[in-house]
Design a protein around this motif. Structure first.
Motif, PDB file in Angstrom:
ATOM      1  N   ASP A 220       0.851  -1.186   0.000  1.00 25.26           N
ATOM      2  CA  ASP A 220       0.000   0.000   0.000  1.00 25.26           C
ATOM      3  C   ASP A 220       0.890   1.241   0.000  1.00 25.26           C
ATOM      4  O   ASP A 220       1.585   1.521   0.975  1.00 25.26           O
ATOM      5  CB  ASP A 220      -0.905  -0.007   1.237  1.00 25.26           C
ATOM      6  N   SER A 221       0.864   1.999  -1.088  1.00 21.16           N
ATOM      7  CA  SER A 221       1.804   3.113  -1.238  1.00 21.16           C
ATOM      8  C   SER A 221       1.534   4.255  -0.261  1.00 21.16           C
ATOM      9  O   SER A 221       2.464   4.924   0.195  1.00 21.16           O
ATOM     10  CB  SER A 221       1.794   3.635  -2.673  1.00 21.16           C
ATOM     11  N   LEU A 227       4.421   5.577   6.749  1.00 18.28           N
ATOM     12  CA  LEU A 227       5.429   4.893   7.557  1.00 18.28           C
ATOM     13  C   LEU A 227       6.785   5.585   7.403  1.00 18.28           C
ATOM     14  O   LEU A 227       7.557   5.692   8.380  1.00 18.28           O
ATOM     15  CB  LEU A 227       5.526   3.428   7.134  1.00 18.28           C
ATOM     16  N   SER A 228       7.079   6.063   6.208  1.00 22.16           N
ATOM     17  CA  SER A 228       8.310   6.817   5.990  1.00 22.16           C
ATOM     18  C   SER A 228       8.361   8.040   6.902  1.00 22.16           C
ATOM     19  O   SER A 228       9.372   8.313   7.553  1.00 22.16           O
ATOM     20  CB  SER A 228       8.407   7.253   4.528  1.00 22.16           C
ATOM     21  N   ALA A 246      14.081   4.492   2.787  1.00 21.45           N
ATOM     22  CA  ALA A 246      13.747   3.228   2.116  1.00 21.45           C
ATOM     23  C   ALA A 246      12.243   3.124   1.865  1.00 21.45           C
ATOM     24  O   ALA A 246      11.811   2.744   0.767  1.00 21.45           O
ATOM     25  CB  ALA A 246      14.236   2.053   2.964  1.00 21.45           C
ATOM     26  N   TRP A 247      11.427   3.494   2.872  1.00 20.15           N
ATOM     27  CA  TRP A 247       9.979   3.390   2.692  1.00 20.15           C
ATOM     28  C   TRP A 247       9.459   4.473   1.745  1.00 20.15           C
ATOM     29  O   TRP A 247       8.505   4.249   1.003  1.00 20.15           O
ATOM     30  CB  TRP A 247       9.261   3.447   4.036  1.00 20.15           C
ATOM     31  N   GLN A 258       3.051  10.014  -4.649  1.00 21.00           N
ATOM     32  CA  GLN A 258       4.406  10.552  -4.677  1.00 21.00           C
ATOM     33  C   GLN A 258       4.970  10.535  -3.261  1.00 21.00           C
ATOM     34  O   GLN A 258       4.296  10.906  -2.315  1.00 21.00           O
ATOM     35  CB  GLN A 258       4.389  11.995  -5.196  1.00 21.00           C
ATOM     36  N   ALA A 259       6.193  10.081  -3.096  1.00 19.72           N
ATOM     37  CA  ALA A 259       6.823  10.104  -1.784  1.00 19.72           C
ATOM     38  C   ALA A 259       7.032  11.536  -1.342  1.00 19.72           C
ATOM     39  O   ALA A 259       7.143  12.446  -2.172  1.00 19.72           O
ATOM     40  CB  ALA A 259       8.173   9.380  -1.846  1.00 19.72           C
ATOM     41  N   PRO A 260       7.082  11.802  -0.015  1.00 20.48           N
ATOM     42  CA  PRO A 260       7.297  13.172   0.469  1.00 20.48           C
ATOM     43  C   PRO A 260       8.579  13.751  -0.118  1.00 20.48           C
ATOM     44  O   PRO A 260       9.601  13.077  -0.223  1.00 20.48           O
ATOM     45  CB  PRO A 260       7.418  12.979   1.986  1.00 20.48           C
TER      46      PRO A 260
END
Length: 266
Positions: A220-221, A227-228, A246-247, A258-260
């Motif tokens: 789940d993205s 979690l990151s 990594a997360w 999109q990752a933070p």
């Protein structure tokens, strides 16, 4: 508007008092209910809020489960022996409409929601056994119980009893899945409240963090991105920049979210 109504009722009884907290107003409503409506079935022997009385257990269960049909309780007979007298008592506590002397087929929750939430939290704080009632609510109505916890995370995120209920183990796979579906929103409610109050997020129920980790590991993205952030800021886990990155990378690779930006490489 709801609290304005509660305040109007409180001031009608004590016009000299100048300030009330949210909890004091809710307590005032519950105590009036006990002194008036509850006594129609209990007489002068109405139980105290928080007393480990079978009718209070049933009323708390009905509130957490968004209402409960009496046949549902057959699997919970060790905790809830809902005979006709007990069913009527619980119905009066929750203000379930009664047509005649027969027990109702369904016990409604205490309403409005905010009052029902406080009724449960107050009862547990003052002695009602949280484990038994919480376990039964997960078993008879897992999706409703998950929604109840989501409302608690929004309305009473600082309560010790909220933390206790959220960290109670889910008893089966269906309840775990129901909790997982709302766990991200629940965690975000905690973070939003703490940010608004300019407080650190503080303790997060380990059960919630375990669900978030399970969802992240399942791909789940959005869970991965959250979690990151938890690893980056030390929310519910020890701060760890390597795990945070990594997360974030896994979340970005998952493609939906999109990752933070703070976690991306230059």
């Amino acid at each position: 508007l709801l609290y304005a109504h509660f305040l109007g009722q409180a001031l009608a009884d004590d016009p000299t008092r100048t300030s009330w907290t949210q909890e004091e107003l809710l307590d005032d409503v519950l105590h009036k209910d006990r002194s008036h409506r509850w006594q129609t079935v209990f007489g002068e022997g109405a139980p105290e809020i928080g007393e480990d009385h079978p009718a209070l257990r049933l009323a708390a269960l009905a509130t957490m489960a968004e209402g409960v049909d009496l046949p549902q309780l057959r699997s919970q007979e060790d905790t809830f022996k809902a005979g006709p007298k007990l069913a009527r008592q619980a119905a009066v506590i929750t203000d379930t409409p009664l047509k005649d002397a027969t027990p109702p087929p369904r016990i409604a929750p205490v309403q409005p929601d905010i009052l029902g939430e406080w009724f449960v939290l107050r009862s547990i704080r003052d002695g009602l056994p949280a484990e038994d009632v919480c376990d039964a609510a997960w078993r008879v109505a897992p999706k409703s119980m998950a929604r109840f916890l989501a409302r608690l995370s929004r309305d009473f995120p600082d309560s010790q009893q909220t933390y206790l209920l959220m960290d109670h183990p889910t008893p089966d796979q269906e309840s775990k899945e129901s909790y997982s579906e709302l766990s991200i929103g629940i965690l975000m409610n905690f973070a939003w409240y703490r940010g608004r109050m300019h407080k650190p997020v503080g303790r997060v129920p380990p059960n919630l963090m375990a669900l978030l980790t399970d969802m992240s590991e399942a791909g789940d993205s959005l869970a991965m991105a959250l979690l990151s952030s938890c690893y980056r800021y030390g929310v519910g886990v020890a701060s760890d920049e390597a795990e945070a990155f990594a997360w974030a990378r896994k979340g970005a690779e998952a493609g939906e979210h999109q990752a933070p930006a703070s976690q991306q490489t230059p």
